[in-house]
Design a protein around this motif. Sequence first.
Motif, PDB file in Angstrom:
ATOM      1  N   THR A  58       0.865  -1.171   0.000  1.00  0.00           N
ATOM      2  CA  THR A  58       0.000   0.000   0.000  1.00  0.00           C
ATOM      3  C   THR A  58       0.902   1.222   0.000  1.00  0.00           C
ATOM      4  OG1 THR A  58      -1.830  -1.103   1.138  1.00  0.00           O
ATOM      5  CG2 THR A  58      -1.711   1.300   1.311  1.00  0.00           C
ATOM      6  N   ARG A  59       0.784   2.047  -1.028  1.00  0.00           N
ATOM      7  CA  ARG A  59       1.707   3.171  -1.157  1.00  0.00           C
ATOM      8  C   ARG A  59       1.092   4.247  -2.049  1.00  0.00           C
ATOM      9  NH1 ARG A  59       3.106  -0.414  -5.231  1.00  0.00           N
ATOM     10  NH2 ARG A  59       3.847   0.496  -7.190  1.00  0.00           N
ATOM     11  N   ARG A  60       1.758   5.382  -2.040  1.00  0.00           N
ATOM     12  CA  ARG A  60       1.414   6.468  -2.951  1.00  0.00           C
ATOM     13  C   ARG A  60       2.621   6.731  -3.836  1.00  0.00           C
ATOM     14  NH1 ARG A  60      -1.275  12.340  -1.407  1.00  0.00           N
ATOM     15  NH2 ARG A  60      -1.086  13.290  -3.462  1.00  0.00           N
ATOM     16  N   GLU A  61       2.366   6.967  -5.115  1.00  0.00           N
ATOM     17  CA  GLU A  61       3.458   7.160  -6.071  1.00  0.00           C
ATOM     18  C   GLU A  61       3.079   8.256  -7.067  1.00  0.00           C
ATOM     19  OE1 GLU A  61       5.767   4.611  -9.599  1.00  0.00           O
ATOM     20  OE2 GLU A  61       4.524   3.575  -8.108  1.00  0.00           O
ATOM     21  N   PHE A  73      -2.640   6.025  -5.986  1.00  0.00           N
ATOM     22  CA  PHE A  73      -2.957   5.591  -4.636  1.00  0.00           C
ATOM     23  C   PHE A  73      -3.170   4.083  -4.716  1.00  0.00           C
ATOM     24  CE2 PHE A  73      -4.136   9.953  -5.205  1.00  0.00           C
ATOM     25  CZ  PHE A  73      -3.803  10.591  -4.021  1.00  0.00           C
ATOM     26  N   ILE A  74      -2.125   3.329  -4.391  1.00  0.00           N
ATOM     27  CA  ILE A  74      -2.121   1.886  -4.590  1.00  0.00           C
ATOM     28  C   ILE A  74      -2.308   1.201  -3.237  1.00  0.00           C
ATOM     29  CG2 ILE A  74      -0.788  -0.060  -5.523  1.00  0.00           C
ATOM     30  CD1 ILE A  74       0.843   2.086  -7.098  1.00  0.00           C
ATOM     31  N   HIS A  75      -3.199   0.201  -3.178  1.00  0.00           N
ATOM     32  CA  HIS A  75      -3.492  -0.417  -1.896  1.00  0.00           C
ATOM     33  C   HIS A  75      -4.093  -1.809  -2.068  1.00  0.00           C
ATOM     34  CE1 HIS A  75      -6.476   2.608  -3.222  1.00  0.00           C
ATOM     35  NE2 HIS A  75      -7.261   1.533  -3.247  1.00  0.00           N
ATOM     36  N   THR A  76      -3.906  -2.633  -1.052  1.00  0.00           N
ATOM     37  CA  THR A  76      -4.603  -3.899  -0.930  1.00  0.00           C
ATOM     38  C   THR A  76      -5.949  -3.629  -0.255  1.00  0.00           C
ATOM     39  OG1 THR A  76      -3.659  -4.307   1.259  1.00  0.00           O
ATOM     40  CG2 THR A  76      -2.420  -5.117  -0.650  1.00  0.00           C
ATOM     41  N   ASP A  81      -8.730  -0.550   3.950  1.00  0.00           N
ATOM     42  CA  ASP A  81      -9.456  -0.451   5.219  1.00  0.00           C
ATOM     43  C   ASP A  81      -8.750   0.529   6.158  1.00  0.00           C
ATOM     44  OD1 ASP A  81     -11.334  -2.291   4.382  1.00  0.00           O
ATOM     45  OD2 ASP A  81     -10.418  -3.987   5.443  1.00  0.00           O
ATOM     46  N   GLU A  82      -7.430   0.456   6.194  1.00  0.00           N
ATOM     47  CA  GLU A  82      -6.662   1.359   7.048  1.00  0.00           C
ATOM     48  C   GLU A  82      -6.757   2.804   6.557  1.00  0.00           C
ATOM     49  OE1 GLU A  82      -2.701  -0.140   7.212  1.00  0.00           O
ATOM     50  OE2 GLU A  82      -3.251  -1.936   8.357  1.00  0.00           O
ATOM     51  N   LEU A  83      -6.712   2.978   5.244  1.00  0.00           N
ATOM     52  CA  LEU A  83      -6.826   4.333   4.686  1.00  0.00           C
ATOM     53  C   LEU A  83      -8.209   4.917   4.956  1.00  0.00           C
ATOM     54  CD1 LEU A  83      -5.031   3.812   1.245  1.00  0.00           C
ATOM     55  CD2 LEU A  83      -4.153   5.052   3.235  1.00  0.00           C
TER      56      LEU A  83
END
Length: 264
Positions: A58-61, A73-76, A81-83
């Motif tokens: 999970t990251r931002r690029e 905005f890349i995430h599992t 859920d955390e975001l």
Amino acid sequence: MTTPADGPNHPVGQARRLAAERFPDALSVVLAGSTVAGRATATSDLDLAVLVEDGGATRRETLRFEGRLVELFIHTRAGLDELFAADTASRRGVMQRMYAEGLVLTERDGAGTGLKHRAAAALREGPGALAPATVEDRRYALTDALDDLSDAADPVERLTVAGVVLDVAADLLFDHHRAWKGGGKWLPRRLLQADPDRGAALLDGYRRLCETAAPQPLTAAATDILTLTGGPLREGHARTWPVSHDPSPVPGACTRDDPDAGPA
């Protein structure tokens, strides 16, 4: 003549190509931001929410694609859920709004559509209310800032204090309506959505102070919001913090560099 949405120079077409080239195995790719809202310009960036399989990062690029700046905005699912939880706690609802208002470019098994429905429900529910003690802190901060504004003779100090008045009054108004807040260019947009009348008066007062140095319209608008949310607070306001052996400031403590700071 407008450029077709899937044309070579249209941002939606660029976003689709980026999704196909960079994220062919994504569970979903959703385009959000000004492009979907119809406010995009030739220099607007692309905001893409990318849902990837569990085990991914999970990251931002930030990158550039076909000459256009792109925010990824890349995430599992667990990362999202955390975001969502963090954006609810901050009362901004950034990721919720990206999904709820975004355009699904690609998806597998309805993943993007499902998240759109979930995000839209969260936005309708709104953020939780601020704790009573936090509202008191905001009222105290706004009371103090209004006192400083009335005393400010230096034009730079006046503008700086006016910014504090705008931010804290807006925060109180957002909480009063249980509305999602915004920062930067999104503050006035969210403010007008939350309360068209009081929000407009606050923004107009700030604009007039910046243009004419007259504080009265901003003071009147902020005082109206202060009255709505409990009134001025000076005497009797007190806060304690746990004793720490760390010489650094206690998190949440008021300082003169903090918008919630009390009198010097």
